[in-house]
Design an enzyme around this catalytic site. Sequence first.
Site, short mmCIF file in Angstrom:
data_model
loop_
_atom_site.label_atom_id
_atom_site.label_comp_id
_atom_site.label_asym_id
_atom_site.label_seq_id
_atom_site.Cartn_x
_atom_site.Cartn_y
_atom_site.Cartn_z
N SER A 146 0.84 -1.20 0.00
CA SER A 146 0.00 0.00 0.00
C SER A 146 0.88 1.26 0.00
O SER A 146 1.64 1.44 -0.94
CB SER A 146 -0.95 -0.06 1.20
OG SER A 146 -1.96 0.91 1.06
N ASP A 221 -10.16 -5.37 -3.23
CA ASP A 221 -9.50 -4.41 -2.34
C ASP A 221 -10.47 -3.26 -2.04
O ASP A 221 -10.99 -2.62 -2.96
CB ASP A 221 -8.25 -3.88 -3.05
CG ASP A 221 -7.34 -3.09 -2.14
OD1 ASP A 221 -7.84 -2.25 -1.37
OD2 ASP A 221 -6.12 -3.32 -2.20
N HIS A 253 -7.37 -5.92 0.79
CA HIS A 253 -6.18 -5.10 1.09
C HIS A 253 -5.41 -5.62 2.30
O HIS A 253 -4.42 -5.02 2.71
CB HIS A 253 -6.63 -3.66 1.35
CG HIS A 253 -5.58 -2.61 1.17
ND1 HIS A 253 -5.08 -2.25 -0.07
CD2 HIS A 253 -4.92 -1.83 2.07
CE1 HIS A 253 -4.17 -1.30 0.08
NE2 HIS A 253 -4.04 -1.03 1.36
#
EC number: 3.1.2.12
Lengths: 275, 275
Positions: A146, A221, A253
Amino acid sequence: MDTKSENRSFGGTQGVYTHASKTTGTDMTFALFLPEEAATGPVPLLWFLSGLTCTHENAMTKAGAQQWCAAQGLGLVFPDTSPRGEDVANDEAYDMGQGAGFYIDATQDPWSPHFRMETYITKDLTDLLAAEFPLDMDRQAITGHSMGGHGALTLAMKNPGRFRSVSAFSPICHPTASDWGRKQFTGYLGKDADWTGHDATLLMKDRGFEGPVLVDQGTDDQFYDLLNTGDFAAACAARRQDATVRLHKGYDHSYFFISTFMEEHVDFHAQALYA
Amino acid sequence: MDTKSENRSFGGTQGVYTHASKTTGTDMTFALFLPEEAATGPVPLLWFLSGLTCTHENAMTKAGAQQWCAAQGLGLVFPDTSPRGEDVANDEAYDMGQGAGFYIDATQDPWSPHFRMETYITKDLTDLLAAEFPLDMDRQAITGHSMGGHGALTLAMKNPGRFRSVSAFSPICHPTASDWGRKQFTGYLGKDADWTGHDATLLMKDRGFEGPVLVDQGTDDQFYDLLNTGDFAAACAARRQDATVRLHKGYDHSYFFISTFMEEHVDFHAQALYA
């Protein structure tokens, strides 16, 4: 440097250490896994940069990476994601300030005195690791998740020759086109600064990466629209970059996604590090 | 149906057959590999659609696919790329007419009487294979190269439920934006026809594919700029498609590229076909 803890793990050692960083002006904590092979000589080093809200601890405990680094004989370092402390600026939002350093050097108040994670990673922590641990610093690779995927991709392209390979899990691919990016670059760098050197998609268009690139992204996600995977994939194609972009059906995610594909990322880096 | 040749190969049989196609109005030749398992019961079927200038023979002799289909117990069919014969329209260019059917049904003179490769593949040859060979037609997958990669991607998306997985080597990804596409669609379909249903990138944006997608592309492909891999990758990301797009450094458009990655494509399809 202070040793906070050391635990035997997959035949090697998972340590947590604290040191004073001149760059951030704070004490910084990081975790380092060393495989069994480090007892007899220097081992290659893989960096794992974590995402928003994380410390050094999240990936260390949840990514399941030690078993694969042990199998490949790689060291693995988990830096923190920002400077921390009562004297360090912060923001109530989870995506700004402490836990949200974005792997850049802030130039704007109130962030500039401490939020210099790019130099911290590439200089302070690098120098410390080289001095204190049996690591072969000529063999480094980098990954992250991320915000840390953004960090991995951008630091790899910003520092040619430094990393042999780069990968990322659900990275922020195009921060100048995302609410995960514009807000932070505005705060840390200023709205009129040139942000282009801190954006993986723009860096790929502009210069690319000399080694292989691997990006994994889950199709479920919850932050999908903030990540702009397609922009980065298109930039790789335009650049004719050695790259693999995978969209995994149903994954989200979380660290459950990361741990599922960690073995393939470690193997990907090992192939480059031992080439 | 006439048997032109049958050769033992990797424990199975590589055959070449000719049959009269009502759809093309010509005799058509195809090659079919059947693994050893076909002697005792029906096996799943993988289609390989070839590129410009190819017949059924190129991939049969150069792709190195039989060994992996034998290992996975898959049948593998190599259709021809167009109708052929003295009475069939042709063009002096290598990328138009015989050897360049583009896996669509022509509606324009002089092509429409014979150039109906889409229906030939999805109806005539499908029916013949089902009737004449021990194939489990409930388990089909499709791949192809270049123009055949375009064919594989578009036929997979045009026929939901028909193929469990689709892959392609250096496919023509966006023919309506390429000289490999506009020229042929103009000739076969007419310049004012709606081409959007025959373009993998546009089909991906519009409807996607229910199974997994794998695309491999060489970065030193001499036809790179005609293929538009990045457009397709971006469309997959926008669609949240289960997809992998890989850019392989130094590989070109040849069968040396295809054969290098054939094992991974066959394994990819086997995973879907045996799920």
